[in-house]
Design a protein around this motif. Structure first.
Motif, short mmCIF file in Angstrom:
data_model
loop_
_atom_site.label_atom_id
_atom_site.label_comp_id
_atom_site.label_asym_id
_atom_site.label_seq_id
_atom_site.Cartn_x
_atom_site.Cartn_y
_atom_site.Cartn_z
N LYS A 190 -5.52 12.19 -6.29
CA LYS A 190 -6.56 12.02 -7.31
C LYS A 190 -6.87 10.53 -7.40
CE LYS A 190 -7.95 13.13 -12.02
NZ LYS A 190 -7.62 13.85 -13.27
N ARG A 191 -8.14 10.18 -7.19
CA ARG A 191 -8.55 8.78 -7.13
C ARG A 191 -8.40 8.10 -8.48
NH1 ARG A 191 -11.43 7.77 -2.46
NH2 ARG A 191 -12.63 6.09 -3.40
N SER A 192 -7.96 6.86 -8.45
CA SER A 192 -7.74 6.11 -9.68
C SER A 192 -9.06 5.58 -10.24
CB SER A 192 -6.78 4.95 -9.43
OG SER A 192 -7.45 3.87 -8.80
N ALA A 193 -8.99 5.04 -11.45
CA ALA A 193 -10.18 4.47 -12.11
C ALA A 193 -10.59 3.14 -11.50
CB ALA A 193 -9.91 4.30 -13.60
N ARG A 194 -9.86 2.64 -10.53
CA ARG A 194 -10.14 1.32 -9.95
C ARG A 194 -10.92 1.39 -8.64
NH1 ARG A 194 -4.28 -1.34 -9.87
NH2 ARG A 194 -5.47 -3.19 -9.23
N VAL A 195 -11.36 2.59 -8.26
CA VAL A 195 -12.07 2.75 -6.99
C VAL A 195 -13.33 3.57 -7.21
CG1 VAL A 195 -9.95 2.60 -5.61
CG2 VAL A 195 -10.74 4.83 -6.44
N PRO A 196 -14.29 3.57 -6.24
CA PRO A 196 -15.43 4.47 -6.34
C PRO A 196 -14.98 5.93 -6.41
CG PRO A 196 -15.82 2.81 -4.67
CD PRO A 196 -14.38 2.66 -5.09
N GLN A 197 -15.83 6.78 -6.97
CA GLN A 197 -15.53 8.20 -7.18
C GLN A 197 -14.24 8.40 -7.98
OE1 GLN A 197 -16.16 8.48 -2.67
NE2 GLN A 197 -16.51 10.58 -3.31
N PRO A 198 -14.07 7.65 -9.07
CA PRO A 198 -12.83 7.78 -9.85
C PRO A 198 -12.64 9.19 -10.38
CG PRO A 198 -14.53 6.65 -11.12
CD PRO A 198 -15.05 6.77 -9.73
N GLY A 199 -11.40 9.65 -10.34
CA GLY A 199 -11.07 10.97 -10.85
C GLY A 199 -11.27 12.10 -9.87
N ASP A 200 -11.95 11.84 -8.76
CA ASP A 200 -12.14 12.90 -7.76
C ASP A 200 -10.83 13.20 -7.03
OD1 ASP A 200 -14.78 13.12 -8.39
OD2 ASP A 200 -15.55 12.51 -6.43
N ILE A 201 -10.67 14.44 -6.63
CA ILE A 201 -9.54 14.85 -5.80
C ILE A 201 -9.97 14.72 -4.34
CG2 ILE A 201 -8.04 16.77 -5.19
CD1 ILE A 201 -8.39 17.70 -8.12
N CYS A 202 -9.13 14.10 -3.54
CA CYS A 202 -9.53 13.80 -2.17
C CYS A 202 -8.33 13.86 -1.23
CB CYS A 202 -10.18 12.42 -2.09
SG CYS A 202 -9.05 11.07 -2.46
N CYS A 203 -8.63 13.85 0.05
CA CYS A 203 -7.61 13.68 1.08
C CYS A 203 -7.34 12.19 1.26
CB CYS A 203 -8.08 14.25 2.41
SG CYS A 203 -8.56 15.98 2.37
N PRO A 204 -6.10 11.79 1.55
CA PRO A 204 -5.88 10.39 1.90
C PRO A 204 -6.66 10.03 3.16
CG PRO A 204 -3.94 11.72 2.44
CD PRO A 204 -4.87 12.59 1.65
N GLY A 205 -7.24 8.85 3.17
CA GLY A 205 -8.01 8.46 4.35
C GLY A 205 -8.92 7.30 4.05
N GLY A 206 -9.67 6.86 5.06
CA GLY A 206 -10.58 5.75 4.91
C GLY A 206 -11.18 5.34 6.24
N GLY A 207 -11.77 4.16 6.24
CA GLY A 207 -12.45 3.67 7.43
C GLY A 207 -11.48 3.20 8.51
N ILE A 208 -11.98 3.16 9.73
CA ILE A 208 -11.18 2.74 10.88
C ILE A 208 -10.98 1.24 10.84
CG2 ILE A 208 -11.14 2.58 13.41
CD1 ILE A 208 -12.83 5.17 13.43
N ALA A 209 -9.73 0.80 11.00
CA ALA A 209 -9.41 -0.61 11.18
C ALA A 209 -9.25 -0.82 12.68
CB ALA A 209 -8.13 -0.97 10.43
N PRO A 210 -10.25 -1.37 13.36
CA PRO A 210 -10.29 -1.32 14.83
C PRO A 210 -9.05 -1.87 15.51
CG PRO A 210 -12.39 -2.08 13.96
CD PRO A 210 -11.45 -2.02 12.79
N VAL A 211 -8.55 -3.01 15.09
CA VAL A 211 -7.43 -3.64 15.80
C VAL A 211 -6.13 -2.88 15.52
CG1 VAL A 211 -6.05 -5.73 16.07
CG2 VAL A 211 -8.55 -5.89 15.81
N VAL A 212 -5.82 -2.69 14.25
CA VAL A 212 -4.56 -2.05 13.86
C VAL A 212 -4.51 -0.61 14.36
CG1 VAL A 212 -3.12 -1.31 11.93
CG2 VAL A 212 -4.26 -3.54 11.86
N ASP A 213 -5.58 0.14 14.11
CA ASP A 213 -5.56 1.56 14.46
C ASP A 213 -5.60 1.77 15.98
OD1 ASP A 213 -5.45 2.15 11.79
OD2 ASP A 213 -7.59 2.51 11.58
N ALA A 214 -6.24 0.87 16.70
CA ALA A 214 -6.23 0.97 18.16
C ALA A 214 -4.81 0.80 18.69
CB ALA A 214 -7.16 -0.07 18.77
N PHE A 215 -4.07 -0.14 18.10
CA PHE A 215 -2.67 -0.33 18.51
C PHE A 215 -1.83 0.89 18.18
CE2 PHE A 215 1.64 -1.58 17.19
CZ PHE A 215 2.13 -2.03 18.42
N LEU A 216 -1.98 1.41 16.93
CA LEU A 216 -1.19 2.57 16.51
C LEU A 216 -1.53 3.80 17.35
CD1 LEU A 216 -1.40 2.17 12.63
CD2 LEU A 216 0.56 1.65 14.10
N SER A 217 -2.79 3.92 17.75
CA SER A 217 -3.21 5.09 18.52
C SER A 217 -2.48 5.19 19.86
CB SER A 217 -4.72 5.07 18.73
OG SER A 217 -5.10 4.04 19.63
#
Length: 284
Positions: free
Chosen positions: A74-101
């Motif tokens: 459940k998203r906190s009041a400090r982010v967009p769409q506060p109070g919405d229920i969501c899956c954990p996730g977000g935008g791709i971090a090209p350098v970090v995520d490419a290494f982890l992949s």
């Protein structure tokens, strides 16, 4: 709660699936692979720079004796769409995520353990490279938002992407199973962890129409003043909750394509009124 037999196909098969964790996980993985073969076979690379792609993790697992559950935030009041229920996730971090992949495909790690990965990689010469990056993004975000142990996630497969119109993003859900982790530690983006037993989704009385009135600033972006959204009502440890929007669509797609459940038609369902202001979009 009352149930609608028309929307509950093969109840004996469903009960058997929900009762056996290993059988359910294998069933989900097989269905997702079959779906993914057609959904990811053509089209532009979802990981191209500037594509606006995000990856989220739809988590399933046994939690506290209630049978298999969806594990959401459940998203906190400090982010967009506060109070919405969501899956954990977000935008791709090209350098970090490419290494982890590159690590995820190693034997014993989530993608390396996925039984369909060798076949996927052979058949998807182009999008085979996208899968590790999208999964790396989803797992990294899960660790950051709720201290999810990525090594404890059994990857079950990808779902078709969803478009988030107001935010102009395309979301790629990755489905994972967790069997051991019970406690999570949320960061500032998350108010709390939400668990919804899969069996609840067959309870038709939980469904409703969420009738949203938009503030003037949001109405300009949405090109409408009001709109109706299907939603799912349930109770968490701390009170009543509402699942709606893109997360509802992701969950219903999962229920339809994997568990053969179709939500009730919205005509005649009770109406819940709500309002979205400018802060919903900006988080400020």
């Amino acid at each position: 709660m009352s149930r609608n037999d028309h929307t509950e196909p093969r109840p004996e098969s469903r009960r058997a699936l929900l009762k056996n964790a290993d059988v359910l996980a294998a069933h989900i993985s097989r269905r997702l692979f079959d779906i993914g073969r057609s959904e990811y076979g053509t089209g532009a690379d979802p990981t191209e720079r500037g594509s606006g792609a995000s990856a989220v993790l739809l988590l399933v697992g046994h939690q506290g004796g209630r049978g298999p559950c969806l594990i959401l935030n459940k998203r906190s009041a400090r982010v967009p769409q506060p109070g919405d229920i969501c899956c954990p996730g977000g935008g791709i971090a090209p350098v970090v995520d490419a290494f982890l992949s590159k690590l995820l495909v190693l034997p014993g790690l989530p993608l390396g353990r996925w039984p369909y990965w060798p076949g996927w990689r052979r058949e998807k010469a182009f999008h085979g490279g996208a899968m590790p990056l999208l999964l790396a993004t989803a797992l990294r975000e899960g660790f950051e938002e709720m201290r999810l142990n990525p090594l404890g996630v059994r990857f079950l497969g990808p779902m078709p992407p969803f478009c988030l119109r107001l935010f102009k993003r395309k979301i790629y859900p990755m489905v994972g199973w967790i069997s051991r982790q019970r406690r999570f530690r949320t960061n500032w983006e998350v108010e709390k962890i939400i668990r919804i037993p899969l069996a609840w989704f067959w309870e038709i009385d939980r469904y409703a129409n969420y009738r949203v009135t938009f503030s003037r600033s949001v109405a300009r972006q949405a090109n409408r003043i009001t709109d109706d959204f299907p939603c799912f009502r349930f109770e968490s440890e701390s009170g009543a909750e509402l699942l709606w929007g893109v997360t509802y669509r992701i969950v219903m797609n999962f229920m339809e394509s994997v568990l053969d459940f179709h939500p009730p038609d919205t005509a005649g369902l009770p109406v819940i009124a709500g309002r979205l202001g400018g802060r919903y979009i900006t988080g400020k």
